[in-house]
Structure formats: C-alpha cells, structure tokens
Write an enzyme that holds these catalytic residues in place. Structure first.
Site, PDB file in Angstrom:
ATOM      1  N   GLY A 296     -21.632  64.882  66.571  1.00 23.20           N
ATOM      2  CA  GLY A 296     -21.279  64.818  68.051  1.00 23.20           C
ATOM      3  C   GLY A 296     -22.157  65.479  68.931  1.00 23.20           C
ATOM      4  O   GLY A 296     -23.154  66.260  68.359  1.00 23.20           O
TER       5      GLY A 296
ATOM      6  N   ARG B   6     -22.843  59.198  63.293  1.00 22.53           N
ATOM      7  CA  ARG B   6     -22.363  59.745  62.055  1.00 22.53           C
ATOM      8  C   ARG B   6     -22.429  59.383  60.627  1.00 22.53           C
ATOM      9  O   ARG B   6     -21.813  59.626  59.873  1.00 22.53           O
ATOM     10  CB  ARG B   6     -20.799  60.004  62.706  1.00 22.53           C
TER      11      ARG B   6
ATOM     12  N   ASP C 296     -22.057  69.419  58.077  1.00 28.70           N
ATOM     13  CA  ASP C 296     -22.318  68.253  57.021  1.00 28.70           C
ATOM     14  C   ASP C 296     -23.573  67.471  57.070  1.00 28.70           C
ATOM     15  O   ASP C 296     -24.260  67.523  55.968  1.00 28.70           O
ATOM     16  CB  ASP C 296     -21.284  67.107  57.367  1.00 28.70           C
TER      17      ASP C 296
ATOM     18  N   LYS D  20     -26.393  72.883  65.187  1.00 30.08           N
ATOM     19  CA  LYS D  20     -25.857  72.104  66.446  1.00 30.08           C
ATOM     20  C   LYS D  20     -24.515  71.876  66.352  1.00 30.08           C
ATOM     21  O   LYS D  20     -23.872  71.403  65.095  1.00 30.08           O
ATOM     22  CB  LYS D  20     -26.411  70.719  66.553  1.00 30.08           C
ATOM     23  N   THR D  21     -23.475  71.894  67.151  1.00 26.94           N
ATOM     24  CA  THR D  21     -21.946  71.655  67.269  1.00 26.94           C
ATOM     25  C   THR D  21     -21.356  72.655  68.239  1.00 26.94           C
ATOM     26  O   THR D  21     -21.608  73.765  68.144  1.00 26.94           O
ATOM     27  CB  THR D  21     -21.339  71.868  65.880  1.00 26.94           C
TER      28      THR D  21
ATOM     29  N   ASP E 291     -18.556  73.069  68.150  1.00 30.85           N
ATOM     30  CA  ASP E 291     -17.284  73.602  67.653  1.00 30.85           C
ATOM     31  C   ASP E 291     -17.704  75.167  67.213  1.00 30.85           C
ATOM     32  O   ASP E 291     -16.735  75.917  66.877  1.00 30.85           O
ATOM     33  CB  ASP E 291     -17.136  73.114  66.469  1.00 30.85           C
TER      34      ASP E 291
ATOM     35  N   TYR F  16       4.227  74.089  87.555  1.00 33.08           N
ATOM     36  CA  TYR F  16       3.912  73.218  86.402  1.00 33.08           C
ATOM     37  C   TYR F  16       3.555  74.252  85.300  1.00 33.08           C
ATOM     38  O   TYR F  16       2.790  75.003  85.562  1.00 33.08           O
ATOM     39  CB  TYR F  16       2.689  72.404  86.541  1.00 33.08           C
TER      40      TYR F  16
ATOM     41  N   TYR G  14     -14.627  65.659  75.742  1.00 30.07           N
ATOM     42  CA  TYR G  14     -15.867  65.139  76.066  1.00 30.07           C
ATOM     43  C   TYR G  14     -16.428  65.270  77.344  1.00 30.07           C
ATOM     44  O   TYR G  14     -17.761  65.302  77.505  1.00 30.07           O
ATOM     45  CB  TYR G  14     -15.506  63.515  76.150  1.00 30.07           C
TER      46      TYR G  14
ATOM     47  N   GLY H 299     -17.148  68.321  78.114  1.00 32.58           N
ATOM     48  CA  GLY H 299     -18.101  69.483  78.049  1.00 32.58           C
ATOM     49  C   GLY H 299     -19.382  69.189  77.222  1.00 32.58           C
ATOM     50  O   GLY H 299     -20.432  69.912  77.079  1.00 32.58           O
TER      51      GLY H 299
END
Ligand code: FBP
Length: 554
Positions: free
Chosen positions: A81, A145, A176, A202-203, A205, A243, A428, A430
């Site tokens: 990603g 990927r 991975d 990289k990620t 996450d 809200y 997506y 960010g």
C-alpha cells in the site's frame, strides 16, 4: 506532466535533513558492526532457513573517509500500500548512489514486485527524480501486491539482474514485503549471484517496528492527515451538536493509527483492537459501552460525540475471529459451489454449516455486514476485513440498542435519548498525502542509508534510522539483519518464517496515556483540532513527530 500547485513547487526546493554522519561523510560513512543478532523467536528454524543472514551483527554508520566505489547498478521497487514519503526514499537512494559514484544507475521496476519479475522498468535520472522530490504517492514507479516468494520468481529476478548488471535491489515495503526481501537475499547468497538486497520499512499502519525501526515511514503523515479530518469533524459536531460521528481508520490489523489519532484529537470513544482481544470483549459489550456513553452524554445535554474505530477491529473480537476463520475455511473448501450462488443463496448456504457459536455471532450482525463477510474475498478465499463497514455496523447496533432503551423510557414517561449517526472511513485520504517534514526527512535518510549499506557491501539488511524524536542531525543511521525481526507463523495451514507484526503494546506509554484520559474525554468535550500539516514556519510546528513516538521516547 500535470500542472503543479504553488505548494508543490515550493516543496521541490525543500532539502530534506540528513543525520549528521551523512552530512559529514556522505554515503562513505564507515559501517561499524554491533552485537550479533537473533530472531525474535524460533531461532533454530529461522537460522536453518536463512543460514547466511541469521546472526549477522547490526550496523551503525560513523564518520568515515571516501573510498573508491565502482559505478553501481541498483534496482528499486515500491511494494504494498502507498505511504507518504516513498518518492523521497527513492530520491535519497538516488542521491546516495550518485555520491558513491556519479556513474551509478538506478532502475525503477514498475508496479511493485511483479515489475522485478517481469523486467518492467524505467531508468531513473536526475530530471525525473526532481519531479517527485517531497511529493506524496507512489506514481513515479507505482506499487503492487504480488508476493515475491517462489524460487521461479527469484530465478527470474536473478536473470533480469544479470541482464542489466544490477548488483543490488532495494525493496521498499511492509512486513510481508521485507519477509520476501529476506528470502530473496538468502536466495542470492545461496546461488552466489553477488546481488545484494536491502529493505526499507514502509507502511502507514505503523506495525513494522522495534528498537531499531522506531516507526515505519508514512505513519507520521497519514495520522496527521486523519487527525486534521477528525478535528474538523469534532468542531462540526461541537458546533451543530446533533450528530454522533463513527469514524473508521485504516490499519489492516494493528490499532496504532487509531491510538495516535486519539492521542492527537481526544475523541469521546476510541476502540483499540488489541485491548478488545485481550479483554475478550464481545460485540455486544462494545455496543453496550458506546450506548452507555451516548446515554450519559445525552443526560448532560450533549447529543453529539465522536467514536474512532480501528479498521482491523472485527478480527480481534473473539467471536468474530472464530466466525471469520470458520467462514474462510468453509468457503475456501467449497469455493466453486459458493461462487456460483447469489448473495442470498450464499447466506443460506453458509448458515447451514456454521458451528452454533459462530451462527449466533453471524446472526447478531446486521444483514449488510453478513453480506459483506461473504462478498469480498481475496485470492486465497479470505475475507477482506478492510472492506467490512464496521463503522456502519456499530452505528446501526447502537441505534437498535437505543430503540430498546427508549421504549423502556417511554413506559416510564421519560424523554427518549436522541441519537443521529454519521459514518466515515478515513484511509485512502492519507496514504498519498505530501509527506510531512518528518516523513520527507526520514524517508530521504532511509534511502540514503540504503545506498550507504549497498556501498558497504551489506545484504539481507533493513535500513534503520533511530532516535527519531531528536532533531534530524542527531539521528543514528545503520541497518539490521532482516532475520532479527522474524519468527515462525502458521499461514494458510503452513508454518512459514515472517517478520512479526508489532501490535499496540498495552503496557506501553501511548496506550497507558490514552487509558488515563479516556474517561474524561468520553464525558467531556476536550477535543483538539490539530489543523493541516504545516511545511513552513517554526520548527516546533513543522517538524513535530507523532505523540506515539514522543511518548515512547520520553
Ligand atoms: P501496507 O501494509 O501494504 O502498507 O498497506 C496498508 C494498508 O493501507 C492498510 O491500512 C489497508 O488495510 C490496506 O493497505 C488497503 O489495501 P488496498 O490498497 O489494497 O485497498
């Protein structure tokens, strides 16, 4: 070439900061060996699988003197990603290689690992690299990927490298992709090809981390972008006061993004998947907690609130985890029959085969979620949890629970609890943002470090830049053997070596800080509105790292 915005034009001129060792010695810094290393677990198996990399000492760069470096041909891929700063890793690598020898060449393999196997590439030159300095996205060479893990693929990569005279490959990817980088490095060593392999972390996450990899790149920028958006929503909620916003945040598995955004913005409620799993919380309990907060705030005349939900949540709720495993297993085994059915037919088919506990969990979910659990499957037949609309599911379940509560209140003549929900998913938005100064500097330094590791003849290493909450000049650059992060895990029924994902540490300072404050944030309105990323201005504003990193390094 697209039209360029004034901000991007100005960002071209930004010179990313480097650790002082590279300012002084360039990529000729001396690679000092540290301690011998071990994998995080399963040492015996990892050593057997990666005999030439296992145990290698860590490397730290120190001041060094210029040596004669021949022109180097290097290949680079972006894998997985998108994450802000990828182009700067390539720019740092390019500049580092040119500093080692101006005749060095960088091949950008296109579309991720498949480009490396299929020999699809472009040669990167100064003019092209300059167009992408300090920009977001991966569009310079794109990503993919495809898993690079089979010997046939490695043999093809070897052949392609031989054709071009490529002596090193840099793989910019997550856990991975770097696991695969390690296997490729071992293959190159076993077959004595002389091709070095270096990984870069990289990620967005943030789940590729340890003492040497303090954060994966992109996490800083992505969480700043999401926090800006969350802050804007909070201000809207606090202005209209009508809200409840349910916001799902990316992060395939770990909840680092949700936790960091909570620390930056102080929402009324934030779920941390790792805590849900540890406490064995059921979906019902989660819904009860949110509903109780909605009621409590309504009693204080606050009919609004903000809830953050990590993307991977569903797989951490014990009953859903078992359910998803059963579904994956059953659908995987009956793929042909399953795929031939309509959406309703699929529902009827699986309910006949679920265990009683999983059936109960399945039926407690709204129909829309049950269908999503059956609809989107990856190539292995597994559910793609990122596509499950948990934000909608939780909002719907809270509404349902409140309907029951309001019925009881009506019977007692009490006023109903007002609840109106809006749902959002930030992911997506960010991933391709222009990198923050931190990510621009960090990524450029990682790329430069990769060049220095290649110059020093290393292979099977991940570039590491440490002490990231200090000013960039004090950062320490080096590398760690990829095997150091590995253990054995069962994937698709097989025991395989993989880099261990770093989940949120429930005994760590970031989580503890969140726990200390969450009750007050829940019933109060202590929102923080971080505003957009700043690129120019005082360093205290522009070079700020994440709260997670600051707390971890405090
Ligand atoms: P990486 O681990 O490859 O960096 O990707 C992370 C991520 O952004 C997750 O947060 C998200 O679940 C996933 O990618 C989405 O992937 P896709 O781009 O294939 O939809």
């Amino acid at each position: 070439m697209n039209q360029i915005s004034p901000l991007q034009q100005a960002r071209y001129d930004y010179q990313p900061k480097l650790p002082s060792v590279f300012m002084e010695s360039g990529p000729f810094a001396a690679a000092r060996s540290g301690e011998e290393t071990h994998s995080v677990a399963d040492q015996k198996q990892i050593k057997e699988l990666f005999p030439d990399i296992y145990g290698l000492p860590t490397v730290t760069f120190a001041r060094g003197s210029t040596f004669d470096c021949p022109p180097l041909k290097v290949g680079v891929i972006l894998s997985g990603g998108q994450a802000p700063g990828g182009h700067n890793v390539i720019a740092g690598l390019f500049d580092g290689l040119k500093a080692l020898n101006p005749d060095s060449e960088l091949f950008g393999f296109l579309g991720g690992p498949s480009g490396l196997v299929d020999n699809k590439y472009i040669k990167l030159n100064e003019a092209l690299v300059n167009q992408y300095r300090n920009t977001g996205g991966f569009d310079m060479i794109c990503s993919g990927r495809t898993k690079l893990e089979k010997d046939e693929q490695f043999a093809q990569v070897t052949q392609n490298c031989a054709e071009h005279g490529i002596k090193a490959i840099v793989i910019i990817g997550g856990d991975d992709s770097n696991t695969n980088a390690c296997a490729l490095a071992q293959y190159m060593l076993t077959h004595k090809t002389g091709v070095q392999v270096i990984g870069c972390p990289k990620t967005i996450d943030g789940d590729l981390k340890n003492a040497w990899i303090e954060v994966s790149f992109g996490f800083d920028t992505a969480t700043k972008v999401y926090s800006e958006l969350i802050g804007n929503i909070m201000r809207d909620a606090n202005s209209s006061r009508k809200y409840w916003h349910f916001i799902k945040l990316m992060g395939r598995s770990a909840s680092h993004i949700a936790l960091e955004c909570a620390l930056q913005t102080h929402p009324n409620f934030c779920l941390i998947s790792e805590e849900v799993e540890e406490k064995g919380m059921s979906l019902n309990q989660i819904v009860d907690q949110i509903t109780a907060l909605v009621v409590a705030r309504a009693e204080n005349k606050m009919k609004y609130g903000v809830v953050l939900i990590p993307e991977g949540l569903i797989e951490f709720i014990p009953e859903s985890k078992v359910l998803i495993a059963e579904l994956n297993n059953f659908i995987g085994k009956n793929k042909a029959t399953f795929e031939g059915l309509t959406s309703d037919g699929k529902l009827e088919y699986v309910v006949k085969h679920l265990s009683p506990a999983s059936l109960k969990a399945f039926e407690s979910m709204p129909l829309m979620i049950r269908k999503q659990l059956l609809a989107d499957r990856d190539s292995f037949g597994n559910v793609q949890v990122s596509r499950i609309e948990t934000e909608k599911m939780l909002a719907a379940l809270v509404e349902e629970r409140l309907a029951g509560i309001n019925k009881a209140r009506a019977a007692q003549g009490a006023k109903p609890v007002a609840f109106s929900a809006q749902t959002h998913f930030f992911g997506y938005e960010g991933r391709c943002s222009a990198p923050s100064n931190f990510d621009a500097d960090y990524c450029y330094s990682l790329g430069y470090t990769a060049a220095a590791l290649i110059g020093a003849g290393k292979t099977g290493f991940m570039a590491s830049v440490r002490y990231l909450s200090c000013p960039a000049q004090d950062w320490e650059a080096g590398g760690i053997p990829l095997t150091m992060m590995m253990n054995m895990e069962t994937r698709h029924g097989k025991d395989v070596p993989v880099i261990r994902k770093a989940l949120v540490d429930l005994s760590g300072k970031p989580f503890k800080t969140f726990v200390e404050h969450r009750e007050a944030w829940g019933i109060g309105t202590e929102y923080v509105y971080p505003g957009p990323i700043q690129y120019f201005g005082p360093s205290a504003v522009c070079d700020l790292t994440t709260v997670t990193l600051r707390l971890e390094q405090a």
